[in-house]
Design a protein around this motif. Structure first.
Motif, PDB file in Angstrom:
ATOM      1  N   ARG A   5       0.880  -1.072  -0.278  1.00 26.70           N
ATOM      2  CA  ARG A   5       0.110  -0.146   0.010  1.00 26.70           C
ATOM      3  C   ARG A   5       0.934   1.219   0.110  1.00 26.70           C
ATOM      4  N   HIS A 172     -11.641  11.833   5.146  1.00 23.64           N
ATOM      5  CA  HIS A 172     -11.965  11.305   3.810  1.00 23.64           C
ATOM      6  C   HIS A 172     -12.330  12.314   2.916  1.00 23.64           C
ATOM      7  N   ALA A 175      -9.036  13.846   1.715  1.00 21.80           N
ATOM      8  CA  ALA A 175      -8.205  13.051   0.833  1.00 21.80           C
ATOM      9  C   ALA A 175      -8.719  12.818  -0.436  1.00 21.80           C
ATOM     10  N   SER A 176     -10.060  12.740  -0.564  1.00 22.67           N
ATOM     11  CA  SER A 176     -10.783  12.228  -1.813  1.00 22.67           C
ATOM     12  C   SER A 176     -10.492  13.599  -2.730  1.00 22.67           C
ATOM     13  N   ALA A 179      -6.791  13.578  -3.502  1.00 20.37           N
ATOM     14  CA  ALA A 179      -6.546  12.499  -4.848  1.00 20.37           C
ATOM     15  C   ALA A 179      -6.692  12.801  -6.124  1.00 20.37           C
ATOM     16  N   SER A 184      -1.352  13.595  -1.036  1.00 24.66           N
ATOM     17  CA  SER A 184      -1.777  12.872   0.245  1.00 24.66           C
ATOM     18  C   SER A 184      -2.076  13.656   1.273  1.00 24.66           C
ATOM     19  N   VAL A 207     -10.931   5.926   8.026  1.00 22.43           N
ATOM     20  CA  VAL A 207     -10.739   6.534   6.519  1.00 22.43           C
ATOM     21  C   VAL A 207     -10.357   5.636   5.524  1.00 22.43           C
ATOM     22  N   ASN A 208      -9.589   4.796   5.699  1.00 23.95           N
ATOM     23  CA  ASN A 208      -9.277   3.720   4.448  1.00 23.95           C
ATOM     24  C   ASN A 208      -8.977   4.150   3.173  1.00 23.95           C
ATOM     25  N   LEU A 209      -8.236   5.066   3.111  1.00 25.83           N
ATOM     26  CA  LEU A 209      -7.908   5.488   1.592  1.00 25.83           C
ATOM     27  C   LEU A 209      -6.454   5.522   1.504  1.00 25.83           C
ATOM     28  N   ASN A 211      -4.289   7.359   0.069  1.00 25.80           N
ATOM     29  CA  ASN A 211      -3.578   8.598   0.058  1.00 25.80           C
ATOM     30  C   ASN A 211      -3.578   9.293   1.473  1.00 25.80           C
ATOM     31  N   CYS A 212      -4.194   8.665   2.530  1.00 27.15           N
ATOM     32  CA  CYS A 212      -4.226   9.198   3.775  1.00 27.15           C
ATOM     33  C   CYS A 212      -3.557   8.245   4.682  1.00 27.15           C
TER      34      CYS A 212
END
Length: 310
Positions: A5, A172, A175-176, A179, A184, A207-209, A211-212
């Protein structure tokens, strides 16, 4: 977070700057005249956090001088602090000058550390939304400067679970947005709940992204001032490193052997190395006894001593 990741983000191949933990001192401390450059390769790359020069930047230096100053230490990547150009985020001419200064000195613009734009974990929805939107211009500025990320604070007043939920929601959204520009968002342990390693890793999982991620700081593990509450720095670092998109090497003072007086750097860098991290570690000297330049040099030597490839 796995190394896979982290590689997806491109890092495998950092009160911004103000600490909540005071450095200690020893009877036999490193004298400024004893600091000499140390050669050697490390398992990570080294950057310079602008806060290391915050006193100079408030007197004899300007933000535009920073790239050249970093290069004078032999450092080729920099981490800016937004308060030193806080009214320039949308000034294209000024950002162009920053890019030119970096290019002239062969320096990479790595990140911008953001403060003063509102609490991403604020319990009020309007205030929280405003805080998120306030960060958009810094994402845009980071993109213009060719940075990899911006450092933000996951702050808010309330119980741990409530603030974690609000902070995760804000991160979230932010970061969205980031992106879309290949930027990041990194969260530092920077006081309050964010200095609790388990709390911050829990936020990252929400958050589970890709780029975070986190920016583990070796020194900022004070959760409360009154009553004082400290989180174990080594446990915290170990918990945050799987999500790390940068690392901050905080220093305060040095003993006669050049070792940091409050942080075991051999142990701390061992934690970093065990995680598989090979990205940038940013020097952030916050001491008062040595000059800023001497403190930066002492930290650089410390990183090279304990981060060697051998």
């Amino acid at each position: 977070m796995t190394m896979k990741r982290r590689r997806l983000i491109g890092y495998g191949a950092t009160l911004s700057g103000s600490s909540l933990l005071l450095g200690g001192c020893s009877d036999a401390r490193l004298a400024e005249t004893d600091i000499q450059p140390t050669a050697g390769e490390t398992f990570f790359k080294i950057s310079l956090a602008q806060w290391s020069l915050h006193r100079a930047l408030r007197s004899t230096m300007t933000n535009l001088d920073f790239a050249a100053k970093a290069r004078s230490f032999g450092i080729d990547a920099v981490e800016y602090v937004n308060q030193f150009f806080k009214d320039k985020a949308q000034d294209s001419a000024y950002l162009a000058q920053m890019n030119q200064r970096a290019a002239d000195n062969g320096v990479t613009n790595l990140r911008i550390m953001i403060d003063g734009e509102g609490g991403l974990g604020h319990q009020g929805q309007v205030a929280r939304q405003k805080a998120v939107e306030n960060h958009y211009k810094w994402v845009d500025a980071a993109h213009t400067l060719g940075c990899r990320d911006i450092r933000v604070n996951a702050r808010g007043k309330g119980d741990a679970a409530t603030i974690a939920g609000y902070a995760a929601e804000s991160l979230h959204i932010l970061a969205s947005y980031a992106a879309q520009q290949n930027i990041s968002i990194v969260v530092e342990n920077h006081g309050g709940w964010s200095s609790d390693g388990q709390w911050l890793t829990g936020v990252m999982k929400q958050v589970n992204l890709p780029n975070c991620g986190t920016l583990p700081d070796f020194g900022n593990f004070r959760i409360n001032l009154f009553p004082p509450r400290e989180y174990d720095r080594y446990q915290g670092a170990a918990e945050l490193m799987p999500f790390a998109l940068g690392v901050s090497a905080k220093t305060y003072d040095f003993d006669a052997d050049g070792e940091e007086t409050t942080i075991d750097y051999s142990r701390m860098l061992g934690i970093v190395r065990k995680s598989g991290y090979q990205g940038y570690i940013g020097i952030e000297y916050e001491g008062n006894r040595l000059s800023e330049e001497a403190g930066i040099k002492a930290t650089l030597n410390l990183l090279k001593r304990h981060g060697g490839l051998a």
